[in-house]
Design a protein around this motif. Sequence first.
Motif, PDB file in Angstrom:
ATOM      1  N   ILE A 176       0.953  -3.714  -1.170  1.00  0.00           N
ATOM      2  CA  ILE A 176       0.212  -4.301  -2.287  1.00  0.00           C
ATOM      3  C   ILE A 176      -1.242  -4.571  -1.900  1.00  0.00           C
ATOM      4  CG2 ILE A 176      -0.042  -6.418  -3.648  1.00  0.00           C
ATOM      5  CD1 ILE A 176       3.039  -6.550  -3.740  1.00  0.00           C
ATOM      6  N   GLY A 177      -2.152  -4.052  -2.686  1.00  0.00           N
ATOM      7  CA  GLY A 177      -3.575  -4.272  -2.479  1.00  0.00           C
ATOM      8  C   GLY A 177      -4.226  -3.344  -1.485  1.00  0.00           C
ATOM      9  N   GLY A 178      -3.422  -2.554  -0.771  1.00  0.00           N
ATOM     10  CA  GLY A 178      -3.988  -1.597   0.171  1.00  0.00           C
ATOM     11  C   GLY A 178      -4.491  -2.193   1.469  1.00  0.00           C
ATOM     12  N   ASP A 179      -4.210  -3.478   1.726  1.00  0.00           N
ATOM     13  CA  ASP A 179      -4.696  -4.147   2.928  1.00  0.00           C
ATOM     14  C   ASP A 179      -3.640  -5.152   3.386  1.00  0.00           C
ATOM     15  OD1 ASP A 179      -5.935  -5.616   4.914  1.00  0.00           O
ATOM     16  OD2 ASP A 179      -7.814  -5.884   3.813  1.00  0.00           O
ATOM     17  N   PRO A 180      -2.712  -4.751   4.272  1.00  0.00           N
ATOM     18  CA  PRO A 180      -1.651  -5.654   4.702  1.00  0.00           C
ATOM     19  C   PRO A 180      -2.152  -6.959   5.311  1.00  0.00           C
ATOM     20  CG  PRO A 180      -1.089  -3.411   5.279  1.00  0.00           C
ATOM     21  CD  PRO A 180      -2.511  -3.381   4.795  1.00  0.00           C
ATOM     22  N   GLY A 181      -3.286  -6.927   6.004  1.00  0.00           N
ATOM     23  CA  GLY A 181      -3.812  -8.147   6.602  1.00  0.00           C
ATOM     24  C   GLY A 181      -4.179  -9.182   5.553  1.00  0.00           C
ATOM     25  N   THR A 182      -4.870  -8.744   4.509  1.00  0.00           N
ATOM     26  CA  THR A 182      -5.236  -9.653   3.419  1.00  0.00           C
ATOM     27  C   THR A 182      -3.990 -10.198   2.737  1.00  0.00           C
ATOM     28  OG1 THR A 182      -7.349  -8.549   3.032  1.00  0.00           O
ATOM     29  CG2 THR A 182      -6.438  -9.802   1.202  1.00  0.00           C
ATOM     30  N   LEU A 183      -2.999  -9.338   2.512  1.00  0.00           N
ATOM     31  CA  LEU A 183      -1.760  -9.776   1.865  1.00  0.00           C
ATOM     32  C   LEU A 183      -1.017 -10.788   2.726  1.00  0.00           C
ATOM     33  CD1 LEU A 183       0.319  -9.594  -0.398  1.00  0.00           C
ATOM     34  CD2 LEU A 183       1.262  -7.560   0.730  1.00  0.00           C
ATOM     35  N   LEU A 184      -0.913 -10.541   4.029  1.00  0.00           N
ATOM     36  CA  LEU A 184      -0.200 -11.463   4.907  1.00  0.00           C
ATOM     37  C   LEU A 184      -0.906 -12.819   4.981  1.00  0.00           C
ATOM     38  CD1 LEU A 184       0.850  -9.089   7.823  1.00  0.00           C
ATOM     39  CD2 LEU A 184       2.356 -10.131   6.109  1.00  0.00           C
TER      40      LEU A 184
ATOM     41  N   ALA B 101       3.158  -1.514  13.524  1.00  0.00           N
ATOM     42  CA  ALA B 101       1.858  -1.896  12.977  1.00  0.00           C
ATOM     43  C   ALA B 101       1.933  -3.241  12.271  1.00  0.00           C
ATOM     44  CB  ALA B 101       1.351  -0.819  12.022  1.00  0.00           C
ATOM     45  N   LEU B 102       3.057  -3.505  11.574  1.00  0.00           N
ATOM     46  CA  LEU B 102       3.214  -4.801  10.915  1.00  0.00           C
ATOM     47  C   LEU B 102       3.173  -5.937  11.927  1.00  0.00           C
ATOM     48  CD1 LEU B 102       3.977  -6.588   8.428  1.00  0.00           C
ATOM     49  CD2 LEU B 102       6.353  -6.287   9.159  1.00  0.00           C
ATOM     50  N   LEU B 103       3.879  -5.792  13.039  1.00  0.00           N
ATOM     51  CA  LEU B 103       3.931  -6.860  14.034  1.00  0.00           C
ATOM     52  C   LEU B 103       2.561  -7.104  14.655  1.00  0.00           C
ATOM     53  CD1 LEU B 103       7.362  -6.171  15.768  1.00  0.00           C
ATOM     54  CD2 LEU B 103       6.838  -7.582  13.770  1.00  0.00           C
ATOM     55  N   ARG B 104       1.785  -6.042  14.848  1.00  0.00           N
ATOM     56  CA  ARG B 104       0.420  -6.219  15.355  1.00  0.00           C
ATOM     57  C   ARG B 104      -0.424  -7.003  14.353  1.00  0.00           C
ATOM     58  NH1 ARG B 104       1.308  -0.770  16.944  1.00  0.00           N
ATOM     59  NH2 ARG B 104       0.103   0.007  15.151  1.00  0.00           N
TER      60      ARG B 104
END
Length: 248
Positions: free
Chosen positions: A137-145, A198-201
Motif C-alpha cells: 500500500i502506497g508504494g513505500d513499505p517504510g512509510t506504511l510501517l 527485506a521486510l525485516l530490514r
Amino acid sequence: MSGAPGAAHRVAAPPWGAGDPYADALRTGHGPLFLRRGDGWLLPLDVERWCAAADPVDLEVLERCEGAVLDVGCGPGRLVAALAARGRPALGIDVSEAAVRHTVRRGGQALCRSVFERVPGAGRWDTLLLMDGNIGIGGDPGTLLRRLAQLAAPAGLLVVETAPLDIDERVRVQVVHTGGPGGTAGSPFPWARIGTPALLRCARRTGWRAVGQWAAGGRCFAALRSRRASTAAEPANSRAVISSQRAR
C-alpha cells in the motif's frame, strides 16, 4: 487493499471505485484480475479466495491475533467476518466502497478510508493485519510501517503477508480485468512488493522488531512487535476501544 500516501501523508484519490475492475470483480466474486506494471508484467489477484470464507491458512493467522484487530486493506472482509463470528473485536478499512459494502454484508465492521487518514482507536490496536500483499500500500513499505506504528498499541502485534521470494520492488501498477471483450483497467497507482528478508530490514528502521516468520499453503508471513513503550499501567494487550465502526 487500502489507500496511498502523498507528500506529508496527503491522501491520494482511490485507484479504484464503483465501476472499476476491482469493484466489478468483487461484485461477481471472480476475475481474472491482475496488477499490471508499466512493462506489461501481470501479477494475478486471487479474487476468488478473497471473496470466499477464511481458509485454513487465514485461520492460523487469526489464531495468532491478540485483542482488538485492525485489518488494513480488508478487501471483501473474509478475515473481519471470521473474527466477528468468533466474537472478536475487529475493524476493516479499505478505500474501495465495494469492498466495505461486501465486508458489512458478511457481518464485519468496516470503514471506507485510507490507512493514512484518521483511524478510530489510533494507538490502541492490539493487532494489525497486512494480508494479501497489502504491505505494498502506497508504494513505500517504510512509510506504511511507520504509520502502523502510530496505530498500534504499545507492544502491539503486526502480521504481514510477504511475497514468497526475496524481493524489494517499488512500481506503478493498474488493476486490470482481462475477461470480456478488450478488458478494463483502472488508474495507475504506486505499489510495492517485498519479501520477508527485506521486510525485516525495513522493520528495524521503522519502530518494529521481528518476533516470528512462517510459511503455509504457499504463502509467507512475518510477525512484528511495536517497539513503542507503554505510558500507562494497563497491559500491552488490553482491548482497544473501537469507536465509529459504522460503515460509510
